[in-house]
Enzyme design. Structure first.
Site, PDB file in Angstrom:
ATOM      1  N   ARG A  36       3.968  18.533   0.624  1.00 51.27           N
ATOM      2  CA  ARG A  36       4.591  19.882   0.210  1.00 51.27           C
ATOM      3  C   ARG A  36       4.299  20.195  -1.270  1.00 51.27           C
ATOM      4  NH1 ARG A  36      10.391  21.230   1.568  1.00 51.27           N
ATOM      5  NH2 ARG A  36      10.036  21.672   3.605  1.00 51.27           N
ATOM      6  N   GLU A  42      -8.891   0.151  -2.827  1.00 50.53           N
ATOM      7  CA  GLU A  42      -9.874   0.210  -1.834  1.00 50.53           C
ATOM      8  C   GLU A  42     -10.646   1.301  -1.454  1.00 50.53           C
ATOM      9  OE1 GLU A  42      -6.792  -2.261   1.367  1.00 50.53           O
ATOM     10  OE2 GLU A  42      -6.875  -0.272   1.541  1.00 50.53           O
ATOM     11  N   HIS A  88      -5.689   3.250  -1.437  1.00 54.66           N
ATOM     12  CA  HIS A  88      -7.079   3.330  -0.691  1.00 54.66           C
ATOM     13  C   HIS A  88      -7.181   5.087  -0.761  1.00 54.66           C
ATOM     14  CE1 HIS A  88      -9.992   2.712   2.744  1.00 54.66           C
ATOM     15  NE2 HIS A  88     -10.467   3.543   2.024  1.00 54.66           N
ATOM     16  N   ASN A 116       1.042  -1.116   0.016  1.00 57.26           N
ATOM     17  CA  ASN A 116       0.028   0.149  -0.063  1.00 57.26           C
ATOM     18  C   ASN A 116       0.887   1.059  -0.020  1.00 57.26           C
ATOM     19  OD1 ASN A 116      -1.603   2.301   1.003  1.00 57.26           O
ATOM     20  ND2 ASN A 116      -3.064   0.957   1.860  1.00 57.26           N
ATOM     21  N   THR A 121      -7.997   6.599   9.883  1.00 58.12           N
ATOM     22  CA  THR A 121      -7.897   5.541   8.854  1.00 58.12           C
ATOM     23  C   THR A 121      -8.909   4.294   9.064  1.00 58.12           C
ATOM     24  OG1 THR A 121      -6.065   3.869   8.515  1.00 58.12           O
ATOM     25  CG2 THR A 121      -6.465   4.144  10.859  1.00 58.12           C
ATOM     26  N   HIS A 158      -4.101  -4.150   7.627  1.00 56.08           N
ATOM     27  CA  HIS A 158      -3.979  -3.122   8.672  1.00 56.08           C
ATOM     28  C   HIS A 158      -3.033  -3.162   9.816  1.00 56.08           C
ATOM     29  CE1 HIS A 158      -5.878   0.921   9.473  1.00 56.08           C
ATOM     30  NE2 HIS A 158      -5.395   0.765  10.574  1.00 56.08           N
ATOM     31  N   ASP A 159      -2.224  -2.466   9.714  1.00 51.92           N
ATOM     32  CA  ASP A 159      -0.962  -2.509  11.009  1.00 51.92           C
ATOM     33  C   ASP A 159      -0.313  -3.777  10.980  1.00 51.92           C
ATOM     34  OD1 ASP A 159      -1.124   0.174  11.861  1.00 51.92           O
ATOM     35  OD2 ASP A 159      -2.657  -0.125  13.388  1.00 51.92           O
ATOM     36  N   GLY A 167       0.998  -1.101   4.475  1.00 53.76           N
ATOM     37  CA  GLY A 167       1.504   0.297   3.722  1.00 53.76           C
ATOM     38  C   GLY A 167       2.250   0.778   5.006  1.00 53.76           C
ATOM     39  N   HIS A 168       1.542   1.326   6.011  1.00 51.35           N
ATOM     40  CA  HIS A 168       2.140   2.230   7.120  1.00 51.35           C
ATOM     41  C   HIS A 168       3.309   1.675   7.630  1.00 51.35           C
ATOM     42  CE1 HIS A 168       1.962   5.434  10.228  1.00 51.35           C
ATOM     43  NE2 HIS A 168       1.971   4.401  10.841  1.00 51.35           N
ATOM     44  N   HIS A 178      -4.307  11.708   0.408  1.00 47.39           N
ATOM     45  CA  HIS A 178      -3.029  11.231   0.096  1.00 47.39           C
ATOM     46  C   HIS A 178      -3.343  10.681  -1.527  1.00 47.39           C
ATOM     47  CE1 HIS A 178      -5.037   7.625   1.391  1.00 47.39           C
ATOM     48  NE2 HIS A 178      -4.721   7.642   2.758  1.00 47.39           N
ATOM     49  N   ARG A 200      -8.692   8.473  -0.664  1.00 49.45           N
ATOM     50  CA  ARG A 200      -9.952   8.999   0.499  1.00 49.45           C
ATOM     51  C   ARG A 200     -10.649  10.076  -0.206  1.00 49.45           C
ATOM     52  NH1 ARG A 200     -10.143   5.654   5.107  1.00 49.45           N
ATOM     53  NH2 ARG A 200      -8.416   4.665   5.143  1.00 49.45           N
TER      54      ARG A 200
HETATM   55  C1  LIG Z   1      -8.595  -0.824   4.483  1.00 50.10           C
HETATM   56  C2  LIG Z   1      -7.703  -0.632   5.244  1.00 50.10           C
HETATM   57  O1  LIG Z   1      -7.241  -1.417   5.907  1.00 50.10           O
HETATM   58  C3  LIG Z   1      -6.608   0.507   5.513  1.00 50.10           C
HETATM   59  O2  LIG Z   1      -5.532   0.174   6.239  1.00 50.10           O
HETATM   60  C4  LIG Z   1      -6.238   1.610   4.310  1.00 50.10           C
HETATM   61  O3  LIG Z   1      -5.965   0.775   3.131  1.00 50.10           O
HETATM   62  C5  LIG Z   1      -5.030   2.366   5.110  1.00 50.10           C
HETATM   63  O4  LIG Z   1      -5.474   3.669   4.777  1.00 50.10           O
HETATM   64  P1  LIG Z   1      -4.797   4.948   5.417  1.00 50.10           P
HETATM   65  O5  LIG Z   1      -3.410   4.902   4.597  1.00 50.10           O
HETATM   66  O6  LIG Z   1      -5.569   5.860   4.873  1.00 50.10           O
HETATM   67  O7  LIG Z   1      -4.752   4.681   6.757  1.00 50.10           O
HETATM   68  N1  LIG Z   2      -5.618  -3.162   3.492  1.00 50.90           N
HETATM   69  C1  LIG Z   2      -4.690  -2.662   4.345  1.00 50.90           C
HETATM   70  C2  LIG Z   2      -3.699  -1.808   3.790  1.00 50.90           C
HETATM   71  O1  LIG Z   2      -3.887  -1.677   2.409  1.00 50.90           O
HETATM   72  C3  LIG Z   2      -2.734  -1.323   4.612  1.00 50.90           C
HETATM   73  O2  LIG Z   2      -2.962  -0.955   5.580  1.00 50.90           O
HETATM   74  P1  LIG Z   2      -1.724  -0.336   6.720  1.00 50.90           P
HETATM   75  O3  LIG Z   2      -0.559  -1.381   6.701  1.00 50.90           O
HETATM   76  O4  LIG Z   2      -1.236   1.055   6.163  1.00 50.90           O
HETATM   77  O5  LIG Z   2      -2.305  -0.303   8.249  1.00 50.90           O
END
Ligand SMILES: CC(=O)[C@@H](O)[C@H](O)COP(=O)(O)O
Ligand SMILES: NCC(=O)COP(=O)(O)O
Length: 251
Positions: A18, A73, A43, A7, A110, A200-201, A223-224, A50, A45
């Site tokens: 920026r 997403e 995803h 992600n 999120t 997620h996480d 992603g995060h 983003h 929004r």
């Molecule tokens: C669907 C999901 O789980 C989310 O994790 C999403 O993709 C993350 O979105 P954000 O990066 O906006 O937190």
């Molecule tokens: N669907 C979850 C995702 O795309 C990523 O979630 P995160 O790792 O950013 O919490």
């Protein structure tokens, strides 16, 4: 083997802070794919904080070039806005290989919950049918603890994505309860004919434990944590490159 979809939302967070084009979302996604990732997730929004509509088009083209899955997403019920055409309109435009439907409200920091399968099936059914007619596989974001998780397929969805936020929180405090709930949810959903994604996480710290206890996960989208960890893993070489650059210029 579970497939990794990276992600890249957080690359766009940095870029948008920026304005301009850097860091380049497509370049980051290309780097992930060159490193072996199996697909790209975004995803977008409705507040365009983003990923923007133009990113969705560019990343869909990139995934087409690499012949990998593009996972889009979003909330199919969120109305369009000036900077956001709506999730279904985006899917019509780029036809992602997978559409992951997420019932997030406007203004959420999120995603933090899945669908209510006792109540949401009738509204989801025609949307799922349209998305499937576009060639998308459908995955529904799901709370592992939802008692009716096995009903997710009644609207035509092929997969659920287990919302792993509660698992990640439990893991961090040494509580294996949420993981056991995920294991049981995956078993019930699979018995009902659904395939399992998760996200997620998830992080390097918790992913192994998750996959060991929740067998047969088709895909994780991360992603995060991954982008945050990349700051450390990639930082050493980047700093050296800057020092080399200064030395060569002044040396
Ligand atoms: C669907 C999901 O789980 C989310 O994790 C999403 O993709 C993350 O979105 P954000 O990066 O906006 O937190
Ligand atoms: N669907 C979850 C995702 O795309 C990523 O979630 P995160 O790792 O950013 O919490």
């Amino acid at each position: 083997m579970t497939r990794l979809s990276v992600n890249v939302n957080k690359i766009a967070v940095l870029r948008n802070s920026r304005g301009g084009h850097e860091p380049d979302v497509v370049r980051a996604a290309r780097t992930c794919l060159d490193a072996g990732a199996h697909g790209i997730t975004v995803h977008p929004r409705p507040d365009a904080r983003h990923i923007r509509e133009d990113d969705v088009h560019a990343l869909a083209a990139l995934c087409g070039e690499y012949e990998v899955e593009f996972n889009l997403e979003g909330n199919p019920f969120a109305p369009p806005r000036p900077d956001y055409p709506g999730f279904i309109a985006l899917c019509r435009a780029v036809r992602p290989a997978q559409a992951t439907l997420v019932p997030d409200d406007d203004g959420q920091i999120t995603s933090d919950h899945g669908f209510d399968f006792d109540n949401d099936i009738p509204a989801l059914t025609p949307l799922v049918a349209e998305l499937k007619s576009l060639g998308c596989r459908i995955s529904l974001f799901a709370d592992a603890g939802h008692p009716a998780i096995a009903r997710a397929g009644e609207c035509g969805a092929e997969r659920i994505e287990l919302y792993t936020g509660p698992f990640a929180e439990g893991h961090a405090r040494g509580d294996s309860g949420p993981l056991a709930i995920c294991t049981d949810a995956a078993r019930r959903a699979r018995a009902a004919g659904l395939a399992i994604n998760a996200g997620h996480d998830l992080s390097q710290d918790n992913l192994g434990d998750f996959l060991r206890m929740v067998p047969g996960v088709e895909e994780v989208s991360i992603g995060h944590a991954l982008i945050g960890e990349a700051l450390y893993a990639g930082l050493t070489d980047t700093v050296r490159a800057y020092l080399d650059c200064i030395a060569s210029a002044q040396g």
